[in-house]
Design an enzyme around this catalytic site. Structure first.
Site, PDB file in Angstrom:
ATOM      1  N   GLU A 146       8.306  -5.901  -7.825  1.00 47.79           N
ATOM      2  CA  GLU A 146       7.338  -6.916  -8.250  1.00 47.79           C
ATOM      3  C   GLU A 146       6.384  -6.174  -9.185  1.00 47.79           C
ATOM      4  O   GLU A 146       5.514  -5.439  -8.737  1.00 47.79           O
ATOM      5  CB  GLU A 146       6.656  -7.467  -6.994  1.00 47.79           C
ATOM      6  CG  GLU A 146       6.126  -8.850  -7.192  1.00 47.79           C
ATOM      7  CD  GLU A 146       4.746  -8.786  -7.765  1.00 47.79           C
ATOM      8  OE1 GLU A 146       4.634  -8.765  -9.016  1.00 47.79           O
ATOM      9  OE2 GLU A 146       3.800  -8.735  -6.983  1.00 47.79           O
ATOM     10  N   CYS A 182      -1.329  -9.250 -11.024  1.00 49.96           N
ATOM     11  CA  CYS A 182      -0.180  -9.350 -11.938  1.00 49.96           C
ATOM     12  C   CYS A 182       0.030 -10.793 -12.379  1.00 49.96           C
ATOM     13  O   CYS A 182       0.667 -11.047 -13.390  1.00 49.96           O
ATOM     14  CB  CYS A 182       1.070  -8.811 -11.254  1.00 49.96           C
ATOM     15  SG  CYS A 182       1.323  -9.565  -9.630  1.00 49.96           S
ATOM     16  N   GLU A 185       9.625 -12.556  -3.103  1.00 52.12           N
ATOM     17  CA  GLU A 185       8.866 -12.354  -1.869  1.00 52.12           C
ATOM     18  C   GLU A 185       8.251 -13.683  -1.466  1.00 52.12           C
ATOM     19  O   GLU A 185       7.698 -14.402  -2.305  1.00 52.12           O
ATOM     20  CB  GLU A 185       7.763 -11.314  -2.099  1.00 52.12           C
ATOM     21  CG  GLU A 185       8.327  -9.944  -2.413  1.00 52.12           C
ATOM     22  CD  GLU A 185       7.277  -8.845  -2.390  1.00 52.12           C
ATOM     23  OE1 GLU A 185       6.298  -8.951  -3.157  1.00 52.12           O
ATOM     24  OE2 GLU A 185       7.423  -7.895  -1.610  1.00 52.12           O
ATOM     25  N   ASN A 217      -4.549  -3.595  -5.316  1.00 50.58           N
ATOM     26  CA  ASN A 217      -5.306  -4.810  -5.661  1.00 50.58           C
ATOM     27  C   ASN A 217      -5.304  -5.875  -4.571  1.00 50.58           C
ATOM     28  O   ASN A 217      -6.247  -6.653  -4.449  1.00 50.58           O
ATOM     29  CB  ASN A 217      -4.865  -5.391  -7.005  1.00 50.58           C
ATOM     30  CG  ASN A 217      -3.395  -5.719  -7.071  1.00 50.58           C
ATOM     31  OD1 ASN A 217      -2.605  -5.308  -6.220  1.00 50.58           O
ATOM     32  ND2 ASN A 217      -3.002  -6.452  -8.098  1.00 50.58           N
TER      33      ASN A 217
END
Ligand SMILES: O=CCCCC(=O)O
Length: 485
Positions: A257, A291, A465, A158
């Site tokens: 993640e 997400c 991150e 994505n």
């Protein structure tokens, strides 16, 4: 020049130990255009043996790379940042072709993703330990930071660039070598990125790239190897659990993640127009294929009708089409399965009692499109409120009290992003403290920022991150005990 020209023919191969390895026709796989399902190009399909060779190369490069000066590593990132900025339009075009997002949106991702390189170019020179006197006096306590060692990065389709740069950037800054397995659906942007890093002077073997159709076998083989010291993954919770299990035997460090089910709360004191503008970003960034995407809209009953009407009008006005065409706001979803899954969630929600404010189905014709959709009065237990939609659908439900809103927002296995609109400062503080999420956006629909620690709790994973925290994922601490002298 079109985006595809960013990749020379040899760059549609594997990058192992500083050499591009092409493959025979029977060892290649097609990359498709999600706007119509046609073949864009093909790339080499790494075998498990290729992936192990990539790890060999990363292991061989590790010791020398760890010894380089931080400034040297930072300069490579800074040079790559400049090259990507110069070629931003081509990167955007390439990403739009393979992933479907509009060129304008892809430009936004190039700018966002590239900032991880600039940020970690700056952080490379700030890695430091500490020196302190032991509480009882006498000894001295020293800590030093070392790179964790060879890493495996598994990146999603994505955000083909940004999810790479936010792993590769801190790893380079910290002095780690790596094997990157890009998503099978979108390997091209990562191959182009690897070319830029080579050009920026990254030594052979530091970054190895292995597109493959054998993701499960490759990750199993590499994680079974005790030379691999770290895995960072962005993707589904189901796959993340497999990778965490696979990390156990070699006790590899992991950053996960994973999925989300972001609540978007609109309180009775909110600026409704601002909330609608924020909802458009939180929902429609990346066609909802993120997400972080707002998944459940929880709106106070006193403003729900106004919010639904205004959001419906904005969503209904969006133009759906091929991401490279002028005037298009919303590109195709990634594949047919995605369209079917989003369609099923909408059908089930309507069956459960929801009302369609706008949209509600996939348009006729080729490609994997879905019409932007707003649903009202969606029962809390309807599947669309429970699982990640990953598409352009905004389900709205109402609440009466703050306690109810928070309880419902937290009533999910996930804990990645959350959003709230309110003008009450005390409520803002209560929400920041009580929402069980790694990230809370107040009066904004965009929380992602390279300088901020991105990550979740619960089934959304662990590790951060970006920001100062992001580089810690790639550093080990050695403690040295010293006498007082
Ligand atoms: O799907 C999740 C990718 C994260 C996108 C972001 O950094 O905002």
């Amino acid at each position: 020049m079109t985006g595809l020209d960013l990749l020379s023919p040899h760059q549609r191969g594997l990058l192992i130990g500083g050499a591009w390895r092409e493959a025979d026709e029977d060892r290649r796989f097609d990359v498709l255009d999600p706007a119509d399902g046609s073949v864009l190009t093909d790339v080499a399909d790494a075998s498990v043996a290729d992936a192990v060779e990539a790890l060999d190369a990363a292991v061989a490069a590790q010791a020398d790379w760890a010894r380089t000066a931080p400034r040297e590593r930072g300069e490579i990132l800074r040079t790559a940042f400049g090259l990507i900025a110069d070629r931003a339009d081509d990167f955007a075009e390439l990403m739009s072709l393979e992933m479907g997002k509009t060129v304008a949106e892809a430009k936004g991702e190039v700018a966002y993703g590239n900032e991880f390189f600039r940020w970690y170019a700056e952080e490379a020179v700030r890695i430091h330990g500490r020196w302190m006197q032991a509480p009882a006096g006498g000894s001295r306590l020293l800590t030093i930071k070392k790179p964790v060692g060879p890493c495996l990065f598994i990146t999603p389709w994505n955000f083909p660039l940004a999810m790479g740069t936010r792993k590769i950037g801190p790893a380079i800054a910290a002095g780690c070598t790596m094997v990157v397995k890009p998503a099978e659906l979108t390997p091209l942007t990562m191959l182009a990125l690897a070319g830029v890093l080579e050009e920026a002077g990254l030594p052979a073997g530091v970054l190895n790239v292995v597109p493959t159709t054998r993701a499960a076998e490759v990750s199993r083989a590499l994680q079974g190897d005790d030379r691999l010291r770290k895995v960072s993954f962005t993707g589904s919770t189901a796959v993340g659990k497999v990778l965490v299990r696979q990390s156990a035997d070699q006790l590899q460090r992991v950053s996960m993640e994973l999925g989300g089910n972001a609540p978007f709360l609109v309180f009775e004191d909110a600026d409704v127009d601002a909330a609608v503008a924020g909802a458009m970003v939180a929902k429609m960034r990346n066609m909802g294929e993120a997400c972080t995407a707002a998944n459940r809209f929880l709106v106070h009953s006193s403003v729900a009708a106004e919010f639904a009407e205004k959001l419906g009008a904005r969503m209904g006005a969006l133009r759906v089409g091929r991401g490279q065409d002028d005037g298009v706001d919303v590109g195709p979803l990634i594949d047919e399965k995605a369209v079917e899954s989003v369609g099923q969630l909408v059908t089930d929600a309507v069956h459960d009692g929801a009302t369609v404010v706008t949209g509600g189905s996939a348009p006729d014709g080729p490609g994997y499109f879905f019409t932007p959709t707003v649903l009202l009065d969606v029962p809390a237990d309807s599947a669309i409120n429970v699982q990640e939609i990953f598409g352009p659908v905004a389900p709205i439900t109402t609440f009466e009290t703050e306690e109810e809103a928070v309880a419902r927002a937290n009533d999910t296995e996930y804990g990645l992003a959350s959003y709230a609109y309110t003008r009450d400062l005390s409520r803002t503080i209560r929400l920041a403290e009580s929402l069980d999420y790694g990230m809370v956006g107040i009066n904004t629909g965009l929380i992602s920022n390279p300088a901020a620690p991105f990550g979740g709790v619960k089934a959304s994973g662990f590790g951060r991150e970006g920001g100062f925290e992001g580089i810690e994922e790639y550093l080990e601490t050695t403690y040295v005990a010293l006498p007082a002298g």
